[in-house]
Design an enzyme around this catalytic site. Structure first.
Site, PDB file in Angstrom:
ATOM      1  N   GLU A  44       0.793  -1.114  -0.077  1.00  0.00           N
ATOM      2  CA  GLU A  44       0.050   0.129   0.133  1.00  0.00           C
ATOM      3  C   GLU A  44       0.925   1.313   0.076  1.00  0.00           C
ATOM      4  O   GLU A  44       2.138   1.107   0.110  1.00  0.00           O
ATOM      5  CB  GLU A  44      -0.863   0.094   1.121  1.00  0.00           C
ATOM      6  CG  GLU A  44      -1.757  -1.236   0.957  1.00  0.00           C
ATOM      7  CD  GLU A  44      -2.883  -1.183   2.249  1.00  0.00           C
ATOM      8  OE1 GLU A  44      -2.931  -0.368   3.068  1.00  0.00           O
ATOM      9  OE2 GLU A  44      -4.197  -2.126   1.765  1.00  0.00           O
ATOM     10  N   CYS A  53      -1.867  -4.899  -5.580  1.00  0.00           N
ATOM     11  CA  CYS A  53      -2.371  -6.144  -4.986  1.00  0.00           C
ATOM     12  C   CYS A  53      -1.183  -7.182  -4.881  1.00  0.00           C
ATOM     13  O   CYS A  53      -0.206  -6.904  -5.770  1.00  0.00           O
ATOM     14  CB  CYS A  53      -3.501  -6.727  -5.970  1.00  0.00           C
ATOM     15  SG  CYS A  53      -4.996  -5.771  -5.751  1.00  0.00           S
ATOM     16  N   GLU A  55      -1.254 -10.252  -5.895  1.00  0.00           N
ATOM     17  CA  GLU A  55      -1.201 -11.235  -6.981  1.00  0.00           C
ATOM     18  C   GLU A  55      -0.648 -10.473  -8.123  1.00  0.00           C
ATOM     19  O   GLU A  55       0.141 -11.218  -9.010  1.00  0.00           O
ATOM     20  CB  GLU A  55      -2.693 -11.344  -7.565  1.00  0.00           C
ATOM     21  CG  GLU A  55      -3.603 -11.990  -6.853  1.00  0.00           C
ATOM     22  CD  GLU A  55      -4.579 -10.990  -5.718  1.00  0.00           C
ATOM     23  OE1 GLU A  55      -3.943 -10.073  -5.251  1.00  0.00           O
ATOM     24  OE2 GLU A  55      -5.519 -11.355  -5.568  1.00  0.00           O
TER      25      GLU A  55
END
Ligand code: THU
Length: 145
Positions: A44, A53, A55
């Site tokens: 973040e 993210c 992934e």
């Protein structure tokens, strides 16, 4: 590699997630066709929109190393306080972490949707397996251009 081993890597890697704003930790273990594993977490940012993210971290690590063949990804997630529990130390999570739409589309770029497996895990023994085409039906991909 067995999917339980992939889940173990993802669960252990949750501790590396950098998520001070949402307090939602996500970790992904991406299995290549030749048996290597690329791990990623969500990262973040104080400015919010640069957040990436787990992934996509895993995919971009692999793709930037020249990898193009992928078999499966195991995704796990939990709220931050869960990482302090005895359950987590035993490798047990209490929620699923399905991939967001943007990550599904990134998978679509590099994976055959009829073959690539998305594994959602809550422990090494508790997981659900989907093919990408189930989670991203009627998709738009490289062949459309
Ligand atoms: N997140 C992921 O890492 N993967 C997903 O597919 C869904 C959302 C992260 C982004 C953000 O850091 C936090 O979860 C809350 O949205």
């Amino acid at each position: 590699m067995e999917y339980r081993e992939l889940a173990k890597i993802a669960i252990k890697g949750l501790a590396l997630s950098y998520a001070p704003y949402s307090d939602f930790n996500v970790s992904a273990a991406l299995l290549t066709k030749d048996g290597r594993v690329y791990h990623g977490v969500n990262i973040e940012n104080a400015s919010f929109t640069p957040t990436v993210c787990a992934e996509r971290t895993a995919f971009f690590k692999a793709v930037s190393e020249g990898v193009r063949g992928f078999e499966a990804i195991c995704i796990v997630g939990c709220h931050h306080e869960q990482l302090m529990t005895e359950d987590y130390k035993k490798g047990i999570l209490n929620e699923w972490a399905p991939p967001c739409g943007v990550c599904r589309q990134v998978m679509r770029e590099f994976c055959d949707p009829t073959e690539f497996k998305i594994i959602l895990a809550r422990s090494e023994d508790d997981f659900r397996i989907f093919r990408l085409e189930e989670l991203l039906p009627e998709s738009f991909g490289p062949e459309n251009l």
